[in-house]
Structures are given as structure tokens and as C-alpha cells.
Design a protein around this motif. Structure first.
Motif, PDB file in Angstrom:
ATOM      1  N   ILE A  36       0.840  -1.202   0.000  1.00 32.34           N
ATOM      2  CA  ILE A  36       0.000   0.000   0.000  1.00 32.34           C
ATOM      3  C   ILE A  36       0.874   1.250   0.000  1.00 32.34           C
ATOM      4  N   PHE A  37       1.909   1.259   0.831  1.00 35.74           N
ATOM      5  CA  PHE A  37       2.783   2.429   0.922  1.00 35.74           C
ATOM      6  C   PHE A  37       3.520   2.665  -0.396  1.00 35.74           C
ATOM      7  N   VAL A  38       3.954   1.593  -1.058  1.00 33.93           N
ATOM      8  CA  VAL A  38       4.643   1.727  -2.339  1.00 33.93           C
ATOM      9  C   VAL A  38       3.700   2.325  -3.380  1.00 33.93           C
ATOM     10  N   ASN A  39       2.481   1.784  -3.464  1.00 32.21           N
ATOM     11  CA  ASN A  39       1.501   2.311  -4.415  1.00 32.21           C
ATOM     12  C   ASN A  39       1.138   3.755  -4.092  1.00 32.21           C
ATOM     13  N   ALA A  40       0.991   4.043  -2.805  1.00 33.58           N
ATOM     14  CA  ALA A  40       0.639   5.401  -2.389  1.00 33.58           C
ATOM     15  C   ALA A  40       1.732   6.389  -2.775  1.00 33.58           C
ATOM     16  N   LEU A  41       2.992   5.976  -2.677  1.00 31.17           N
ATOM     17  CA  LEU A  41       4.092   6.860  -3.032  1.00 31.17           C
ATOM     18  C   LEU A  41       4.029   7.252  -4.507  1.00 31.17           C
ATOM     19  N   SER A  42       3.815   6.275  -5.374  1.00 31.55           N
ATOM     20  CA  SER A  42       3.727   6.585  -6.804  1.00 31.55           C
ATOM     21  C   SER A  42       2.508   7.449  -7.103  1.00 31.55           C
ATOM     22  N   VAL A  43       1.415   7.236  -6.377  1.00 31.77           N
ATOM     23  CA  VAL A  43       0.191   8.006  -6.600  1.00 31.77           C
ATOM     24  C   VAL A  43       0.339   9.443  -6.102  1.00 31.77           C
ATOM     25  N   VAL A  44       1.074   9.645  -5.006  1.00 28.04           N
ATOM     26  CA  VAL A  44       1.342  11.007  -4.536  1.00 28.04           C
ATOM     27  C   VAL A  44       2.095  11.786  -5.613  1.00 28.04           C
ATOM     28  N   GLY A  45       2.990  11.106  -6.325  1.00 31.33           N
ATOM     29  CA  GLY A  45       3.673  11.746  -7.445  1.00 31.33           C
ATOM     30  C   GLY A  45       2.694  12.178  -8.529  1.00 31.33           C
ATOM     31  N   LEU A  46       1.683  11.354  -8.781  1.00 31.38           N
ATOM     32  CA  LEU A  46       0.669  11.717  -9.771  1.00 31.38           C
ATOM     33  C   LEU A  46      -0.206  12.877  -9.295  1.00 31.38           C
ATOM     34  N   VAL A  47      -0.396  13.005  -7.991  1.00 35.00           N
ATOM     35  CA  VAL A  47      -1.130  14.159  -7.457  1.00 35.00           C
ATOM     36  C   VAL A  47      -0.404  15.452  -7.840  1.00 35.00           C
ATOM     37  N   ILE A  48       0.922  15.430  -7.755  1.00 37.63           N
ATOM     38  CA  ILE A  48       1.703  16.605  -8.137  1.00 37.63           C
ATOM     39  C   ILE A  48       1.520  16.913  -9.626  1.00 37.63           C
ATOM     40  N   LEU A  49       1.543  15.879 -10.455  1.00 37.38           N
ATOM     41  CA  LEU A  49       1.438  16.074 -11.900  1.00 37.38           C
ATOM     42  C   LEU A  49       0.004  16.403 -12.338  1.00 37.38           C
ATOM     43  N   ILE A  50      -0.952  15.604 -11.882  1.00 41.56           N
ATOM     44  CA  ILE A  50      -2.340  15.762 -12.340  1.00 41.56           C
ATOM     45  C   ILE A  50      -3.109  16.753 -11.470  1.00 41.56           C
ATOM     46  N   GLY A  51      -3.032  16.562 -10.148  1.00 44.75           N
ATOM     47  CA  GLY A  51      -3.815  17.387  -9.241  1.00 44.75           C
ATOM     48  C   GLY A  51      -3.300  18.807  -9.128  1.00 44.75           C
ATOM     49  N   TYR A  52      -1.967  18.975  -9.051  1.00 44.23           N
ATOM     50  CA  TYR A  52      -1.393  20.312  -8.936  1.00 44.23           C
ATOM     51  C   TYR A  52      -1.298  20.993 -10.302  1.00 44.23           C
ATOM     52  N   ALA A  53      -0.603  20.325 -11.248  1.00 44.70           N
ATOM     53  CA  ALA A  53      -0.277  20.968 -12.523  1.00 44.70           C
ATOM     54  C   ALA A  53      -1.297  20.720 -13.627  1.00 44.70           C
ATOM     55  N   GLY A  54      -2.200  19.762 -13.423  1.00 39.95           N
ATOM     56  CA  GLY A  54      -3.250  19.533 -14.415  1.00 39.95           C
ATOM     57  C   GLY A  54      -2.791  18.823 -15.669  1.00 39.95           C
ATOM     58  N   GLN A  55      -1.711  18.039 -15.593  1.00 38.72           N
ATOM     59  CA  GLN A  55      -1.189  17.299 -16.737  1.00 38.72           C
ATOM     60  C   GLN A  55      -1.442  15.805 -16.535  1.00 38.72           C
ATOM     61  N   ILE A  56      -1.837  15.125 -17.588  1.00 43.42           N
ATOM     62  CA  ILE A  56      -2.165  13.701 -17.486  1.00 43.42           C
ATOM     63  C   ILE A  56      -0.996  12.851 -17.972  1.00 43.42           C
ATOM     64  N   SER A  57      -0.822  11.691 -17.372  1.00 41.98           N
ATOM     65  CA  SER A  57       0.187  10.734 -17.829  1.00 41.98           C
ATOM     66  C   SER A  57      -0.377   9.329 -17.713  1.00 41.98           C
ATOM     67  N   LEU A  58      -0.332   8.599 -18.814  1.00 41.53           N
ATOM     68  CA  LEU A  58      -0.763   7.197 -18.818  1.00 41.53           C
ATOM     69  C   LEU A  58       0.422   6.251 -19.002  1.00 41.53           C
ATOM     70  N   GLY A  59       1.622   6.767 -18.787  1.00 44.66           N
ATOM     71  CA  GLY A  59       2.801   5.929 -18.952  1.00 44.66           C
ATOM     72  C   GLY A  59       3.760   6.015 -17.787  1.00 44.66           C
ATOM     73  N   HIS A  60       3.254   6.424 -16.620  1.00 45.10           N
ATOM     74  CA  HIS A  60       4.137   6.635 -15.484  1.00 45.10           C
ATOM     75  C   HIS A  60       4.721   5.343 -14.934  1.00 45.10           C
ATOM     76  N   ALA A  61       4.115   4.215 -15.266  1.00 42.73           N
ATOM     77  CA  ALA A  61       4.699   2.939 -14.840  1.00 42.73           C
ATOM     78  C   ALA A  61       6.063   2.727 -15.491  1.00 42.73           C
ATOM     79  N   GLY A  62       6.312   3.410 -16.611  1.00 39.74           N
ATOM     80  CA  GLY A  62       7.622   3.313 -17.249  1.00 39.74           C
ATOM     81  C   GLY A  62       8.729   3.772 -16.315  1.00 39.74           C
ATOM     82  N   PHE A  63       8.468   4.839 -15.557  1.00 39.83           N
ATOM     83  CA  PHE A  63       9.459   5.326 -14.600  1.00 39.83           C
ATOM     84  C   PHE A  63       9.607   4.352 -13.427  1.00 39.83           C
ATOM     85  N   ALA A  64       8.501   3.711 -13.032  1.00 41.24           N
ATOM     86  CA  ALA A  64       8.582   2.685 -11.991  1.00 41.24           C
ATOM     87  C   ALA A  64       9.450   1.527 -12.468  1.00 41.24           C
TER      88      ALA A  64
END
Length: 318
Positions: A36-64
Motif C-alpha cells: 500500500i505504501f509503495v503504491n501510495a508513493l507513486s500516486v502522490v507523485g501523480l497528485v503533483i502532476l495531475i492534481g497540482y499541474a493539471g497534466q495527465i500521464s498514462l505511462g508513469h509505470a515506465g518510470f517505476a
């Protein structure tokens, strides 16, 4: 007031990490908690990208995937300690995000989504096809971190599950702290401004391209570190970590809990990580039930679980 809210949210995450083991019926749940903590960490990163900056990414697993395979290949091919391999993966992911972010972040809407999707698929294909280096579809082993043995020698005895629960919880806490600080910083305010209107943000002097790139790079580092933690605790990794479905799971977790909220996204990660464990009683209907749950949440709580519940509670209070 805003500063107090930041510390309250951070305190909530800290208390949950510390208190949850008291309710674990067996050691297995430490592993679930770490996931859960590992998944939450990657999702917090998406909050910065999508929630803060309003940019979408459907390939972020590539960085994982980059972070995970850095831990697998770093010790063997570069001679790095696994802990330094985590840093290597984060640096490579940040560099890759900066390189591809400049051209693709000029795109908007579904064009941006498809471009990021293409990056994720490309990374997954490389990891799958380069058998001599990555082990191909069968995956590859990951070296032990070695820290648990050092703690044992120092008199601190932890099971594998307990150790990774604490490590992943500590890294998540740091990630949440950084994200909450970023929210209230000048950079965070600039990100939220362009989320509202890029034209208005540019009018007041914000370098829109630069701020977008900053959000993309930061979120890539979050995903990379999460991938590294997953690889290290499993001691084995396959290209699935960079697969399309993993990217979709990450975005779904963020949207389910509330993509504008660090706490909400963490809640979404916890729910979607736990649901498969709970729904095993439905056997072949597991995916159907999970999909139905998510559809109902999106219909009745469109802003995500936590923001929608908080809004309704505030409405009742007024």
C-alpha cells in the motif's frame, strides 16, 4: 492556518503508519501494508502532476520500471550497493522525464495522454525484449538491501515484513511531506495556477513550460523510487512493473481517492490495493465487482472519495 493543515495531514499519515500494526491478525499484513505504501508513493507523485499541474500521464509505470530495474542491474553491472541503485534509478528517471517532457508537454488533452502512453509502452517493450540484460518476460532477481542484517547485528530483530513495512512507511512519509510542502511553495502555487488556466498563468509571468516540466520530473522520481522499493522487497522483478495496466492502476488510485488531495490519493491507493485481497471470495467475479465499485464511486463521489466526503461533511456543518 494552511501550515497547520499541512502538519495535520502529515500527522494523520504518521499515526496510521504507526498504529495499523496493532490491528494486523498476522505477519502477512505487513507485506500488504508495505505494498500500500509503495503504491501510495507513486500516486502522490501523480497528485503533483495531475492534481497540482493539471497534466495527465498514462505511462508513469515506465518510470517505476526504470527504478525497479536500476536496483536489479545496478549491483551486477555497475557495482553499486542496492541503496545507491535507488538513487541511480531516480536520477535516470528524472533525466528521462526532462528529456521527453520538453516535447510531449507541449501537447494537451488526449494527445498528451497518448504520448505518455507511448513512452510507457516503449519502456515495457525494451525491458521485455532485452533478454540478455533484463531477463526478458521471465524477469530477473534483485540483490538484497542488506540493511535488515545490519540491524540484526545491532540487536534490532525484525521480520522481513516488518522491516519493509517500516522502510516503505518512512519513505511514504517523506514523500507526503515533500508534496505538502510543494503545495504551499511558490512552485506549487504556479502549478495550481496553470491547472486553473494556462493563459492566465502565462499572463502573470509564470513560465508554463518550465513549471509543467518540473511537475513531470518530480512525479517521475516518485514513481521511480516506488518501483525500486517494490523490486527490493520482492527480490525479483518482471517487466509487468512498467506495463500499461500498472499505469492505469496508478491513475485510477489517484482519481478514486481524490486527485487534488495527497491524503485522498493515499486513501485511493489503500482501497485499490486491499480490494483484490477482500474480493477473492468472489473468485472469477473479482474484476467485475471491483469495476462496479469504482463506477459507483465516480458517479456518486465524482471528485474522489476524500474530497467528496469532506465537502458533504462541511455542508452538514453549515
Amino acid at each position: 492556518m494552511k501550515s497547520n493543515l499541512k502538519w495535520i495531514q502529515l500527522a494523520i499519515v504518521f499515526v496510521l503508519i504507526i498504529a495499523l500494526p496493532a490491528f494486523f491478525p498476522s505477519g502477512y499484513y505487513y507485506r500488504v501494508g508495505a505494498l500500500i505504501f509503495v503504491n501510495a508513493l507513486s500516486v502522490v507523485g501523480l497528485v503533483i502532476l495531475i492534481g497540482y499541474a493539471g497534466q495527465i500521464s498514462l505511462g508513469h509505470a515506465g518510470f517505476a520500471g526504470i527504478g525497479a530495474y536500476a536496483c536489479a542491474l545496478g549491483p551486477d553491472y555497475v557495482g553499486l550497493h542496492p541503496a545507491f541503485s535507488v538513487i541511480l534509478g531516480a536520477v535516470v528517471s528524472a533525466g528521462m522525464a526532462a528529456l521527453i517532457g520538453k516535447p510531449i508537454l507541449r501537447l494537451k488533452g488526449y494527445y498528451l495522454a497518448v504520448a505518455t502512453l507511448g513512452f510507457g509502452i516503449l519502456v515495457s517493450m525494451v525491458l521485455t525484449n532485452e533478454r540478455a540484460l533484463t531477463g526478458g518476460p521471465d524477469g530477473t532477481a534483485v540483490a538484497k538491501l542488506g540493511l535488515r542484517s545490519w540491524l540484526k547485528d545491532a540487536g534490532v530483530k525484525l521480520s522481513s515484513g516488518e522491516f519493509w513495512y517500516l522502510v516503505c512507511g518512512a519513505v511514504l512519509l517523506i514523500g507526503v511531506w515533500i508534496a505538502l510542502n510543494l503545495f504551499h511553495s511558490a512552485t506549487g502555487r504556479a502549478m495550481r495556477a496553470l491547472h486553473g488556466s494556462e493563459v492566465a498563468a502565462r499572463t502573470v509571468g509564470i513560465d508554463v513550460a518550465q513549471v509543467k516540466l518540473q511537475a513531470f520530473v518530480i512525479s517521475a522520481v516518485y514513481a521511480s523510487v516506488a518501483g525500486s522499493l517494490l523490486a527490493l522487497q520482492n527480490k525479483f522483478i518482471t517487466p509487468d512493473v512498467a506495463g500499461f495496466m500498472h499505469s492505469i492502476e496508478m491513475v485510477t488510485m489517484a482519481v478514486l481517492g481524490g486527485v487534488n488531495s495527497v491524503l485522498g490519493a493515499t486513501l485511493g491507493a489503500a482501497i485499490l490495493t486491499l480490494l483484490p485481497q477482500v474480493l477473492t471470495i468472489f473468485a472469477e467475479y473479482e474484476q467485475l465487482v471491483m469495476g462496479l465499485v469504482m463506477i459507483l464511486v465516480m458517479i456518486f463521489l465524482p471528485k474522489g472519495l476524500l474530497p467528496s466526503i469532506a465537502a458533504r461533511l462541511r455542508g452538514r456543518g453549515e
